[in-house]
Design a protein around this motif. Sequence first.
Motif, PDB file in Angstrom:
ATOM      1  N   VAL A  30       0.839  -1.207   0.000  1.00 42.80           N
ATOM      2  CA  VAL A  30       0.000   0.000   0.000  1.00 42.80           C
ATOM      3  C   VAL A  30       0.871   1.253   0.000  1.00 42.80           C
ATOM      4  O   VAL A  30       0.628   2.209  -0.761  1.00 42.80           O
ATOM      5  CB  VAL A  30      -0.944  -0.015   1.219  1.00 42.80           C
ATOM      6  CG1 VAL A  30      -1.669   1.317   1.354  1.00 42.80           C
ATOM      7  CG2 VAL A  30      -1.952  -1.152   1.089  1.00 42.80           C
ATOM      8  N   LEU A  31       1.905   1.273   0.833  1.00 44.73           N
ATOM      9  CA  LEU A  31       2.789   2.439   0.889  1.00 44.73           C
ATOM     10  C   LEU A  31       3.540   2.626  -0.424  1.00 44.73           C
ATOM     11  O   LEU A  31       3.770   3.766  -0.864  1.00 44.73           O
ATOM     12  CB  LEU A  31       3.775   2.275   2.049  1.00 44.73           C
ATOM     13  CG  LEU A  31       3.166   2.342   3.456  1.00 44.73           C
ATOM     14  CD1 LEU A  31       4.206   1.992   4.508  1.00 44.73           C
ATOM     15  CD2 LEU A  31       2.596   3.733   3.727  1.00 44.73           C
ATOM     16  N   HIS A  32       3.903   1.523  -1.064  1.00 44.58           N
ATOM     17  CA  HIS A  32       4.580   1.598  -2.355  1.00 44.58           C
ATOM     18  C   HIS A  32       3.667   2.232  -3.409  1.00 44.58           C
ATOM     19  O   HIS A  32       4.082   3.110  -4.185  1.00 44.58           O
ATOM     20  CB  HIS A  32       5.001   0.196  -2.786  1.00 44.58           C
ATOM     21  CG  HIS A  32       5.920   0.181  -3.961  1.00 44.58           C
ATOM     22  ND1 HIS A  32       6.266  -0.975  -4.620  1.00 44.58           N
ATOM     23  CD2 HIS A  32       6.564   1.178  -4.626  1.00 44.58           C
ATOM     24  CE1 HIS A  32       7.083  -0.687  -5.613  1.00 44.58           C
ATOM     25  NE2 HIS A  32       7.276   0.612  -5.640  1.00 44.58           N
ATOM     26  N   ALA A  33       2.404   1.790  -3.426  1.00 44.02           N
ATOM     27  CA  ALA A  33       1.449   2.349  -4.386  1.00 44.02           C
ATOM     28  C   ALA A  33       1.190   3.827  -4.117  1.00 44.02           C
ATOM     29  O   ALA A  33       1.113   4.651  -5.050  1.00 44.02           O
ATOM     30  CB  ALA A  33       0.144   1.554  -4.327  1.00 44.02           C
ATOM     31  N   LEU A  34       1.047   4.205  -2.843  1.00 39.22           N
ATOM     32  CA  LEU A  34       0.834   5.612  -2.502  1.00 39.22           C
ATOM     33  C   LEU A  34       2.026   6.471  -2.904  1.00 39.22           C
ATOM     34  O   LEU A  34       1.865   7.608  -3.375  1.00 39.22           O
ATOM     35  CB  LEU A  34       0.570   5.745  -0.998  1.00 39.22           C
ATOM     36  CG  LEU A  34      -0.783   5.235  -0.493  1.00 39.22           C
ATOM     37  CD1 LEU A  34      -0.833   5.299   1.026  1.00 39.22           C
ATOM     38  CD2 LEU A  34      -1.920   6.057  -1.094  1.00 39.22           C
ATOM     39  N   PHE A  73       6.261   8.221   2.150  1.00 40.92           N
ATOM     40  CA  PHE A  73       5.606   6.914   2.207  1.00 40.92           C
ATOM     41  C   PHE A  73       6.589   5.779   1.906  1.00 40.92           C
ATOM     42  O   PHE A  73       6.547   4.728   2.543  1.00 40.92           O
ATOM     43  CB  PHE A  73       4.427   6.868   1.226  1.00 40.92           C
ATOM     44  CG  PHE A  73       3.200   7.559   1.735  1.00 40.92           C
ATOM     45  CD1 PHE A  73       2.460   7.019   2.772  1.00 40.92           C
ATOM     46  CD2 PHE A  73       2.787   8.762   1.185  1.00 40.92           C
ATOM     47  CE1 PHE A  73       1.326   7.657   3.250  1.00 40.92           C
ATOM     48  CE2 PHE A  73       1.658   9.406   1.658  1.00 40.92           C
ATOM     49  CZ  PHE A  73       0.926   8.859   2.690  1.00 40.92           C
ATOM     50  N   ILE A  74       7.457   5.993   0.929  1.00 40.31           N
ATOM     51  CA  ILE A  74       8.399   4.922   0.600  1.00 40.31           C
ATOM     52  C   ILE A  74       9.411   4.733   1.725  1.00 40.31           C
ATOM     53  O   ILE A  74       9.905   3.622   1.959  1.00 40.31           O
ATOM     54  CB  ILE A  74       9.117   5.215  -0.741  1.00 40.31           C
ATOM     55  CG1 ILE A  74       9.774   3.934  -1.278  1.00 40.31           C
ATOM     56  CG2 ILE A  74      10.149   6.307  -0.580  1.00 40.31           C
ATOM     57  CD1 ILE A  74       8.827   2.824  -1.581  1.00 40.31           C
ATOM     58  N   LYS A  75       9.706   5.801   2.468  1.00 36.96           N
ATOM     59  CA  LYS A  75      10.607   5.660   3.614  1.00 36.96           C
ATOM     60  C   LYS A  75       9.947   4.825   4.716  1.00 36.96           C
ATOM     61  O   LYS A  75      10.596   3.978   5.334  1.00 36.96           O
ATOM     62  CB  LYS A  75      10.996   7.035   4.154  1.00 36.96           C
ATOM     63  CG  LYS A  75      11.968   7.798   3.256  1.00 36.96           C
ATOM     64  CD  LYS A  75      12.335   9.133   3.869  1.00 36.96           C
ATOM     65  CE  LYS A  75      13.322   9.884   2.972  1.00 36.96           C
ATOM     66  NZ  LYS A  75      13.695  11.202   3.549  1.00 36.96           N
ATOM     67  N   VAL A  76       8.655   5.088   4.933  1.00 37.15           N
ATOM     68  CA  VAL A  76       7.932   4.262   5.907  1.00 37.15           C
ATOM     69  C   VAL A  76       7.881   2.814   5.432  1.00 37.15           C
ATOM     70  O   VAL A  76       8.079   1.870   6.208  1.00 37.15           O
ATOM     71  CB  VAL A  76       6.512   4.816   6.134  1.00 37.15           C
ATOM     72  CG1 VAL A  76       5.726   3.896   7.067  1.00 37.15           C
ATOM     73  CG2 VAL A  76       6.570   6.215   6.712  1.00 37.15           C
ATOM     74  N   GLY A  77       7.627   2.644   4.123  1.00 35.64           N
ATOM     75  CA  GLY A  77       7.593   1.294   3.572  1.00 35.64           C
ATOM     76  C   GLY A  77       8.931   0.591   3.691  1.00 35.64           C
ATOM     77  O   GLY A  77       8.999  -0.597   4.033  1.00 35.64           O
TER      78      GLY A  77
END
Length: 385
Positions: free
Chosen positions: A63-67, A82-86
Amino acid sequence: MEFLAWLAPSLSQAEWWAHGTIFVVNILLLLLAKPFLNFITVGHASSKNTLRLFRSLNVVILVLHALDLALLRISDNYQHSFIKVGLSFAAIYTALLGYSLLCYLSRRRFGIEKTIDEKTIYLDTYSSRLIDIILLFVVVLATIYALIKIWGADSMLETTGIFGILAAFLAFTSSSWAPDIIGGLIILNTQMLEDGDVVIVEGFPDEYVISKVTLFYVVLYDVRNNHRTLIRNNRFVSSKIDNLSRVASNDGIRQRLVYKIGYPDFTKLEGEGKTKAIAGFNTRVDRMFNSAFEKCVQNKNVKINEVKPFEWAMTNAGDYALHYSLWVYLARIPNTKVTATIRKHLMGTLHQVNEAVYQASLSENISLATPVLNQVSIDPPEQQS
């Protein structure tokens, strides 16, 4: 197609390859999480919560990757939050997965092999647990370092500050977790307590099967009541522990049963007649116990040592009856974690021995009931005129 082309951000071919690789690997890990966990936990109970945790992390990363890809198309000033969180979740996921695999390899290399419930498994030993602790320390440090790099807090001051906080936290909380880790190492180092052993712990009245000695506590199965029990390693190792699966000789576990037989009336006999009557009474008691042993040997559901006859002795002359102790030698407890099997082996055997003794007492005309010496009569109340 035009909508998808508009939605996709403008990235180089190398960046698309990187995103595609992350996406494919994540999907594969999501689909293969269950067989992989079953492989590295072979012979051990694979927790459904662990499987849910791994799959939940996969879904969150997807989900984070898509966002992140969507926000790259919408905003030119997007800072890849978002990608950092992912990636942070991915680092934690990799740490959990890698540590589980390393622990499995450690058990295979330094553990011991044991057959429980007709399955061959590898159990932890002192050496494998010590390696697991070292690996845990290394994996935690590597994960923290990866998180520092992901969020860009990699200056000397920030890095040393984070590790300093971690060291202070471990120092202040060491009294809570260090004794249990050391207790677990002591349990494994004794080589007298293993998974599948039936034990009696001081302060606890029931018998337990050791399910697993974890890093901080011992997981036990209550044989009598069929539920799980947790005892911290430090408390477990500080208690007196009777291991029923490790007998002192080939005779088996020695269990004691007590029977109360009323005093025979020899008051009217004297001299040699009384001596013969006492000998005859003892012979009847001996025949009763020997007959019970023969019946138990014929019954294959009674798990006794068939080559070791019952032993008996009069151990107490009470106020109302003679106390006879019967010692029964049980067969070896099977290597199993199924509480029903152990319950039949231990408690069920003693119950059937009791039944066999009772039936033999009827044949020998010996009463196992404590005689009632005092008769209490209650007069009806006087009717008032």
